[in-house]
Write a protein that holds these residues in place. Structure first.
Motif, PDB file in Angstrom:
ATOM      1  N   ARG A 252       0.828  -1.200   0.000  1.00 32.17           N
ATOM      2  CA  ARG A 252       0.000   0.000   0.000  1.00 32.17           C
ATOM      3  C   ARG A 252       0.867   1.257   0.000  1.00 32.17           C
ATOM      4  O   ARG A 252       0.571   2.246  -0.662  1.00 32.17           O
ATOM      5  CB  ARG A 252      -0.919  -0.017   1.223  1.00 32.17           C
TER       6      ARG A 252
ATOM      7  N   PHE B 152      -3.546   4.711  -5.328  1.00 29.84           N
ATOM      8  CA  PHE B 152      -4.767   4.609  -4.536  1.00 29.84           C
ATOM      9  C   PHE B 152      -5.383   5.983  -4.268  1.00 29.84           C
ATOM     10  O   PHE B 152      -6.613   6.111  -4.216  1.00 29.84           O
ATOM     11  CB  PHE B 152      -4.482   3.866  -3.238  1.00 29.84           C
TER      12      PHE B 152
ATOM     13  N   HIS C  80      -9.295   6.744  -5.432  1.00 31.10           N
ATOM     14  CA  HIS C  80     -10.341   7.278  -4.556  1.00 31.10           C
ATOM     15  C   HIS C  80     -10.881   8.599  -5.093  1.00 31.10           C
ATOM     16  O   HIS C  80     -12.095   8.859  -5.028  1.00 31.10           O
ATOM     17  CB  HIS C  80      -9.800   7.450  -3.143  1.00 31.10           C
TER      18      HIS C  80
ATOM     19  N   GLU D 121     -15.008   9.289  -6.622  1.00 32.13           N
ATOM     20  CA  GLU D 121     -15.982  10.216  -6.051  1.00 32.13           C
ATOM     21  C   GLU D 121     -17.067  10.558  -7.064  1.00 32.13           C
ATOM     22  O   GLU D 121     -18.231  10.782  -6.688  1.00 32.13           O
ATOM     23  CB  GLU D 121     -15.284  11.489  -5.572  1.00 32.13           C
TER      24      GLU D 121
ATOM     25  N   ARG E 186     -17.830   0.406  -7.008  1.00 32.83           N
ATOM     26  CA  ARG E 186     -18.499   1.110  -5.934  1.00 32.83           C
ATOM     27  C   ARG E 186     -19.902   0.538  -5.674  1.00 32.83           C
ATOM     28  O   ARG E 186     -20.328   0.355  -4.531  1.00 32.83           O
ATOM     29  CB  ARG E 186     -18.599   2.602  -6.263  1.00 32.83           C
TER      30      ARG E 186
ATOM     31  N   GLY F  26     -15.173  -3.124   0.115  1.00 34.03           N
ATOM     32  CA  GLY F  26     -14.537  -2.385   1.183  1.00 34.03           C
ATOM     33  C   GLY F  26     -13.384  -1.565   0.632  1.00 34.03           C
ATOM     34  O   GLY F  26     -12.988  -1.705  -0.535  1.00 34.03           O
ATOM     35  N   THR F  27     -12.798  -0.719   1.467  1.00 36.98           N
ATOM     36  CA  THR F  27     -11.730   0.174   1.012  1.00 36.98           C
ATOM     37  C   THR F  27     -10.559  -0.598   0.431  1.00 36.98           C
ATOM     38  O   THR F  27     -10.089  -0.301  -0.679  1.00 36.98           O
ATOM     39  CB  THR F  27     -11.237   1.058   2.171  1.00 36.98           C
TER      40      THR F  27
ATOM     41  N   PHE G 144     -11.514  -2.328  -2.817  1.00 35.68           N
ATOM     42  CA  PHE G 144     -11.588  -1.368  -3.912  1.00 35.68           C
ATOM     43  C   PHE G 144     -10.191  -1.032  -4.426  1.00 35.68           C
ATOM     44  O   PHE G 144      -9.941  -1.009  -5.638  1.00 35.68           O
ATOM     45  CB  PHE G 144     -12.301  -0.088  -3.442  1.00 35.68           C
ATOM     46  N   GLU G 145      -9.267  -0.761  -3.519  1.00 37.73           N
ATOM     47  CA  GLU G 145      -7.913  -0.399  -3.915  1.00 37.73           C
ATOM     48  C   GLU G 145      -7.231  -1.528  -4.674  1.00 37.73           C
ATOM     49  O   GLU G 145      -6.599  -1.289  -5.723  1.00 37.73           O
ATOM     50  CB  GLU G 145      -7.099  -0.011  -2.679  1.00 37.73           C
TER      51      GLU G 145
END
Length: 448
Positions: free
Chosen positions: A226, A233, A237, A241, A253, A258-259, A262-263
């Motif tokens: 990460r 990433f 994000h 949006e 989305r 989850g975060t 998604f990444e």
């Protein structure tokens, strides 16, 4: 047969692949035993690993790939090198590629809609347009670096699927270079974008790009961690949006990821979706042009095909693409981890040990492919495993085929008398995972 362990270990060393995939060594090992123990010596700044079992024969490779309950993607992820920390492993495990059913199946369903026959038909128009435009742009020059010529097609295609603005697409290429080419000094710290040409989100992402590639303990930063991909990433994000309706980001989305999921899903498509075509197409073209009789046969197909060859109803370019994929697999290997004690190929494998399947070896298995070292655009059947097998069969395989077919068709049509440039040797990427070229110069008879 007893072979020197250092000789066997050559299939692990990245430097081996800078000279070419060691097909002769694979054949030597296959003839003696289907499974071999391989050590992981230190490579440059990268520390030594515990070693692994190499699976080399076609049937065994398929068996491992279709048996996730025994050979897990989740336990240790899918790269030969172990993640550097438990935190890195936990993060890697959120990626679809590094999961087993049923979690893998859940994530796959979320993105599979982007690769339906209808979706691919809609993408085909743009892919064929961009492939033809790229070739026509250079046809008056008479020569080009084919790697650079084809590299933009998968990036443009990915940008379209993911909803990445046109001016930011080069970011995708830099991220792929850094992740896939981390063993190669030319790619490890890739930064080719012009910040002034990026969107606001693209420029903002650059501020998150790591400023050092060395961890506090002196070891290299894991390129798949990460921390190493903070700029990717941050961009993902920001883009999510306001995702473009119907894009991959919108699907991700809407799918309730989850975060971390998604990444890592963004990571998977930004990297794997790029590298497969960028490696397979130049390498496959090198294979084709290295066999000029096959190039000429392809141009005249099917009139010049051997009467006994069952190819009359097969699309010539499509058949050639399959042989290019077999002969030059874009991925050399993938790792699994034994979930239980098991016997494979006469070897006793203990729970927790690494098991690495070699697609490149399986594609030259003489028990499956007659005369496997011969490049043959009429080969049928062609049961290669370049896109994997079983539950992890590449979700984007048909998209990759579509891009390769479009670009190869344009090259055959628009660049007459295509040949390798005199004295041109393929400049190979240093990697024991990806079978890639960095440069390959070709020539043709120029025309306006």
């Amino acid at each position: 047969m007893i072979l020197d362990q250092a000789h066997v270990n050559r299939i692990f060393l990245p430097a081996t692949y800078a000279e070419g995939v060691p097909y002769e060594l694979f054949r030597e090992l296959r003839s003696a035993a289907p499974v071999w123990w391989v050590e992981e010596p230190a490579v440059g700044p990268w520390p030594a690993g515990p070693g692994y079992w190499a699976v080399l024969r076609h049937a065994d490779v398929k068996h491992v790939l279709r048996s996730p309950d025994v050979f897990s993607s989740h336990l240790g992820a899918t790269q030969i090198r172990d993640p550097d920390s438990s935190a890195d492993l936990d993060f890697a495990r959120t990626m679809m590629l590094n999961q087993d059913p049923p979690d893998h199946s859940r994530l796959r369903r979320i993105v599979a809609g982007a690769f339906t026959p209808r979706a691919l038909r809609e993408l085909a128009v743009g892919i064929e347009h961009h492939a033809a435009a790229a070739v026509r742009e250079v046809r008056a020059q008479g020569e080009a670096d084919i790697v650079r010529l084809v590299a933009d097609l998968p990036v443009r295609t990915l940008a379209c699927i993911m909803g990445v603005p046109e001016q930011d697409r080069r970011l995708l290429q830099d991220w792929a270079n850094r992740v896939i080419g981390y063993q190669d000094a030319d790619y490890a710290h890739s930064s080719t974008v012009d910040p002034a040409a990026l969107t606001d989100a693209g420029r903002a992402a650059l501020a998150h790009r790591p400023t050092t590639w060395t961890a506090p303990d002196g070891r290299p930063v894991n390129p798949r961690s990460r921390a190493a991909l903070a700029d990717m990433f941050a961009y993902a994000h920001a883009l999510a949006e306001r995702p473009r309706p119907g894009s991959m980001l919108a699907r991700m989305r809407e799918g309730g990821l989850g975060t971390a999921e998604f990444e890592t899903m963004f990571f998977l498509f930004a990297v794997a979706g790029n590298e497969t075509v960028r490696n397979a197409l130049p390498g496959g073209l090198y294979s084709l042009l290295s066999h000029p009789e096959q190039y000429r046969l392809l141009l005249r197909w099917p009139d010049s095909a051997a009467p006994a060859a069952p190819v009359a109803s097969v699309a010539p370019v499509a058949s050639a693409v399959e042989e290019m994929l077999r002969y030059w697999p874009p991925v050399v290997d993938f790792r699994r981890t034994a979930a239980q004690d098991v016997e494979l190929g006469g070897r006793r494998i203990r729970r927790g040990e690494k098991v690495v399947v070699y697609h490149a070896s399986a594609n030259r298995d003489e028990t499956v492919f007659p005369d496997p070292d011969r490049f043959d655009v009429t080969r049928t059947p062609n049961d290669h495993v370049s896109f994997g097998y079983g539950p992890h069969f590449c979700v984007g395989a048909q998209l990759a085929r579509l891009q390769m077919t479009a670009m190869l068709g344009s090259l055959l049509t628009e660049l007459p008398e295509l040949t390798l440039a005199p004295g041109a040797a393929p400049d190979r990427m240093v990697s024991n995972f990806q079978n890639g070229l960095k440069h390959l110069h070709v020539r043709w008879r120029p025309r306006g």
